[in-house]
Scaffold this active site. Structure first.
Site, PDB file in Angstrom:
ATOM      1  N   LYS A  47       0.851  -1.194   0.000  1.00 29.54           N
ATOM      2  CA  LYS A  47       0.000   0.000   0.000  1.00 29.54           C
ATOM      3  C   LYS A  47       0.884   1.240   0.000  1.00 29.54           C
ATOM      4  CE  LYS A  47      -3.981   1.920   2.513  1.00 29.54           C
ATOM      5  NZ  LYS A  47      -4.881   1.732   3.676  1.00 29.54           N
ATOM      6  N   SER A 122      -9.778   1.629   2.628  1.00 31.99           N
ATOM      7  CA  SER A 122      -8.890   2.388   1.786  1.00 31.99           C
ATOM      8  C   SER A 122      -7.815   1.539   1.088  1.00 31.99           C
ATOM      9  CB  SER A 122      -8.200   3.471   2.621  1.00 31.99           C
ATOM     10  OG  SER A 122      -7.354   2.877   3.589  1.00 31.99           O
ATOM     11  N   SER A 146      -9.998  -0.608   6.988  1.00 32.13           N
ATOM     12  CA  SER A 146      -9.393  -0.425   5.663  1.00 32.13           C
ATOM     13  C   SER A 146      -8.670  -1.633   5.085  1.00 32.13           C
ATOM     14  CB  SER A 146      -8.428   0.763   5.685  1.00 32.13           C
ATOM     15  OG  SER A 146      -9.159   1.958   5.559  1.00 32.13           O
TER      16      SER A 146
END
Lengths: 450, 474
Positions: A47, A122, A146
């Site tokens: 990420k 996210s 997330s």
């Protein structure tokens, strides 16, 4: 295949998905076959809010568009040592604020299971990279859901570890008392093996005092296992409710004792989560002023430069939360709002503790609905926030929670089940779920999943 | 006359090797931005780690001033945006400081008076901005970013600018004596803000307080407070007391006055909250005791008294020697082994102080000072030669023997060598000889001077005097 070939293949697959913000075009490490370790040659997607030395670190924000990390996050260091390598950085909601990855300043990421739907967020890029078959494992970060929510939407496994069991050093902070890094993978087994590498104490993160983790044997005898489940499923989509009941039945069939718990799902938990996480975010994001790094705005005075940098560098959702967080910490509001929310958090922790005095595990759906279509919640941030109802309790209380793929909706979208344990009890989660896999088949690969 | 009420907030840099939350060096005066890392630059993703050495020194400071050391304290974030603050918040302690209460004694009209402390808390220093003249940019140096500080906050117990200064001096000495801080105001390792208000004598209610910032030396503390007292008392005297508002004023040393900085209404809202990156700081009794080991038990006032009694010094001499830990330590080390502590004090207070004011520390140690005194007592060195030796050691850091050798100051005590010279000088100066014989003592000094000049001060004065007297009798 050489690493370069692997990257090229990912690049071509990603053209329809948009999971990656950057791929490591000039691979520096040796090609597969030459590294040793628990995760030898494992290609991972990271990420884009986790620091990998010399790789971009954009947080999907214009603010950090050209920023590169000058150091490795602790998790990256540990994964490297175990033999893993990093293909690139994945898309996300800007600064991890959002639940659809639509808040990325750069691109949309599509759900590989249904291209008209969002991958969740996210950590949407990390979920889509795994679900789209580009890598088998990635790292995400979870503040209010997330990791778990996009894992559920994309039909993969995602673990939010106990707060403090995995070092946050190198994770760009959103809400420091919530943030945790965790693995997102195709299989439970791989999730466990990555977790065993990244878990454990780190001097560089004073909140990380967690114990190391070693791989568990599957549970054989379920008769001593006490599991709590929700009786009230109001607000949950029928397909999700059906899958939930089937999952509870599976545990019961394995021999576990299941009991209904009175856990009124607390709308206010979501509000409390937004108050506290936004407050911390307002402070954490103050450093992005365009002075030392990141987007440099223009202006005649230093204040004007900072205003312009932040005005143009941050997207709408980030601004909304920074403003809200600043407001709840302000004199006159701090006692009424922020401190009240903290008291609620303490109360919820106590309540969780009571529950885990009785139960080994708690079961909940990961999300009330499967993945939604692009733009579905554009005009209504509150509806988006409510998607977090089942994930925020574990975030507020710091307990570990995993989402596993379990069945499909009528439209063929994946559904995720969430399993929670007490602080530092990831061991229970994995031994129980591995026990279920032995009895009933691997999660995500059963007939009901495909 | 109004009663003056003063409270001080003193920032002191702790003498640690590394910064408060990372391992960067704290050395003063390095190349800008050469002592920085991702942590003290606040790079995205970094986290603070508490420096245990700094915690120990903060506990030690608490011990020196008799504070209560809190077994649990908490770091908080003070949020404000300014380019010298890389994280846009300063990590400090707010509601739960590491030390509370305690105090320092000062003399008020000859009576010991306790100035109480409110608290001592730990915090990190921001970086430093420089604004080059005639340029349209500023420069930021983050070497200072993250340097550990303690902030010492007093209760409003001080009653005059002089008292504030003597309080600060006592505070500084004690911190230096306990090896907690260098307390160099000129290097910014000690900084002071003052809160001041005036009230009618006998009134128990405090007047409106004004905070004065940017005071950079003891002299300025005195001046700034005097000016502010004058400003406030003038306003009160002319019935314009309502013009004294709660505000922060800045001391302008160049103009010699305080100027408004911001009013209470404009005061920034720092949105303090507990830093989620740092768990509560929990101290065991063992840690607290270990950190306080070897703290000098003597207070500044007690030390002053002892110097007067033990070393036979005047009050002002004792004050000068005890206000500076370096001088006080040297005095204690040398005086114990000297035949006359007074003479030790004289050398420190005259030659020593003169050179010490140049600001490079005291460069003659106790051993050298004692050796020097011995040479003087034995008559081997004249006073003026001893001065040269003292200066030589100060500059070159050699021993007394080295200095005498290098400077060629070995005294001429050998009479035969001197005899010829004295005879010549007496013969060459008949006028002086005539004057001496007619009773003018001054002329004898002239002859002595001539001998010293010829021998470049190397003549043993006692021997020279005897020789001249003998020559005159011839």
């Amino acid at each position: 295949m050489t690493k370069k070939q692997i990257i090229e293949e990912i690049q071509s697959k990603d053209q329809t998905i948009g999971a990656f913000l950057s791929l490591d075009q000039d691979v520096r490490e040796a090609d597969p076959g030459q590294s040793a370790g628990r995760l030898a040659d494992l290609a991972m997607a990271i990420k884009d809010n986790i620091a990998v030395k010399d790789h971009p670190l954009t947080c999907a924000s214009k603010m950090l568009k050209d920023h590169r990390a000058g150091y490795d996050a602790t998790v990256i260091e540990r994964l490297r040592q175990a033999g893993a390598w990093f293909v690139g950085k994945t898309n996300m909601d800007e600064f991890a604020m959002g639940g659809s990855t639509e808040n990325s300043a750069f691109q949309k990421t599509k759900n590989p299971k249904d291209l008209s739907c969002v991958p969740g967020g996210s950590s949407g890029g990390s979920a889509a990279a795994v679900a789209g078959g580009m890598v088998s494992a990635s790292l995400g970060s979870d503040t209010g859901g997330s990791i778990r929510q996009p894992a559920a939407y994309c039909g993969i496994v995602g673990l939010k570890p106990t707060y403090g069991r995995v070092s946050r050093y190198g994770l760009v902070a959103f809400a420091s008392s919530f943030d945790q890094i965790g693995p997102m993978t195709t299989t439970l087994e791989e999730c466990e093996s990555i977790f065993s590498v990244i878990a454990g104490e780190d001097q560089r993160d004073p909140t990380c005092m967690g114990k190391a983790y070693s791989v568990q044997t599957p549970l054989k005898d379920f008769s001593q296992l006490k599991v709590g489940f929700l009786s009230d499923l109001s607000g949950v989509a029928p397909d999700v409710a059906k899958a939930y009941q089937a999952f509870c039945q599976e545990l019961s069939d394995a021999g576990a004792k299941l009991e209904e718990i009175e856990f009124v799902l607390p709308q206010e938990a979501v509000s409390v989560y937004y108050v506290l996480s936004s407050a911390e975010a307002s402070s954490n994001l103050g450093r992005f002023d365009g002075i030392r790094y990141g987007m440099r705005g223009q202006g005649e005075t230093v204040e004007a430069v900072m205003r312009d940098s932040r005005g143009r560098g941050f997207g709408l959702e980030v601004k909304r939360r920074v403003l809200f967080g600043t407001h709840v910490l302000s004199a006159g509001y701090q006692d009424q709002v922020y401190k009240k929310a903290q008291r609620y958090r303490a109360m919820l922790r106590a309540k969780m503790k009571d529950l885990f005095a009785i139960y080994d595990l708690l079961l909940m759906p990961t999300t009330p609905t499967p993945a939604f279509e692009f733009g579905a919640h554009n005009d209504d941030p509150m509806a988006m926030y409510l998607e977090d109802a089942f994930t925020v309790p574990a975030s507020l209380t710091g307990i570990p929670a995993i989402s596993i793929p379990y069945g499909k909706s009528q439209q063929g979208l994946p559904i995720g089940m969430q399993v929670m344990a007490s602080h530092g009890k990831e061991e229970t989660i994995f031994s129980v779920l591995k026990g279920l896999e032995e009895k009933f088949g691997v999660f995500g690969r059963r007939d009901s999943d495909v | 006359m109004y009663e003056v009420v003063i409270g001080l907030e003193i920032h002191v840099e702790l003498k640690t090797k590394s910064k408060l939350f990372c391992t960067c060096s704290t050395d003063f005066g390095a190349e800008p931005n050469s002592q920085v890392c991702p942590i003290c630059l606040g790079m995205p993703g970094t986290l603070p780690q508490v420096n245990q050495e700094a915690v120990q020194l903060a506990i030690r400071a608490g011990g020196v001033f008799g504070c209560t050391i809190q077994p649990l304290s908490q770091f908080s974030r003070k949020n404000y945006m300014y380019p010298d603050l890389p994280k846009a918040y300063q990590i400090t302690q707010y509601q739960e400081p590491i030390c509370t209460d305690g105090g320092i004694e000062v003399l008020r009209e000859g009576k010991k008076t306790m100035i109480r402390l409110e608290r001592i808390h730990m915090e990190e220093d921001p970086g430093k901005l420089m604004h080059p003249d005639y340029e349209h940019f500023s420069l930021a140096d983050y070497n200072r970013s993250g340097i550990p500080l303690i902030e010492i906050v007093t209760k409003p117990d001080l009653r005059s600018p002089e008292e504030a200064v003597s309080f600060l001096k006592a505070l500084r000495t004690q911190l230096e004596f306990a090896d907690i801080s260098d307390c160099r105001m000129e290097q910014g390792s000690m900084r002071c803000d003052a809160n001041i208000s005036l009230r009618e004598p006998g009134n128990q209610v405090l007047g409106t307080k004004v905070e004065i910032k940017n005071i950079n030396s003891f002299k300025e503390v005195q001046k700034a407070l005097e000016k502010e007292i004058k400003r406030q008392s003038d306003l009160l005297r002319f019935g314009e007391g309502d013009k004294i508002v709660q505000e922060t004023r800045k001391w302008d040393a160049g103009k010699g006055r305080t100027v408004p900085m911001r009013s209470k209404e404009d005061a920034e809202d720092y949105r303090y909250f507990d830093d989620p990156d740092l768990p509560a700081l929990i101290l065991t009794q063992g840690q607290i005791q270990a950190a306080q080991e070897g703290i000098p038990s003597e207070t500044a006032l007690e030390r002053r008294q002892r110097f007067m009694e033990e070393y036979d010094l005047s009050e002002s001499e004792a004050v000068t020697l005890t206000e500076d830990a370096v001088l006080a330590r040297l005095m204690d080390q040398a005086a114990g082994k000297a035949s006359s502590p007074r003479k030790v004090a004289n050398w420190i207070l005259t030659e020593g102080l003169r050179l010490y004011r140049s600001g490079q520390g005291f460069r003659v140690n106790a051993r050298a000072l004692l050796a020097l005194l011995k040479e003087i007592e034995s008559g081997a060195l004249s006073h003026s030669a001893a001065k040269q030796v003292f200066e030589y050691i100060w500059e070159q850091q050699g021993t007394v023997a080295d200095a005498i050798e290098t400077l060629g100051l070995k005294q001429m005590s050998d009479s035969s060598q001197l005899e010829t010279l004295v005879a010549k000088i007496v013969a060459d100066n008949p006028q002086a000889v005539a004057e001496i014989k007619s009773g003018n003592g001054k002329a004898f000094g002239f002859l002595m001077g001539a001998v010293m000049k010829e021998t470049k001060g190397k003549a043993n004065p006692k021997v020279a005097k005897e020789l001249i007297e003998a020559e005159l009798k011839k």
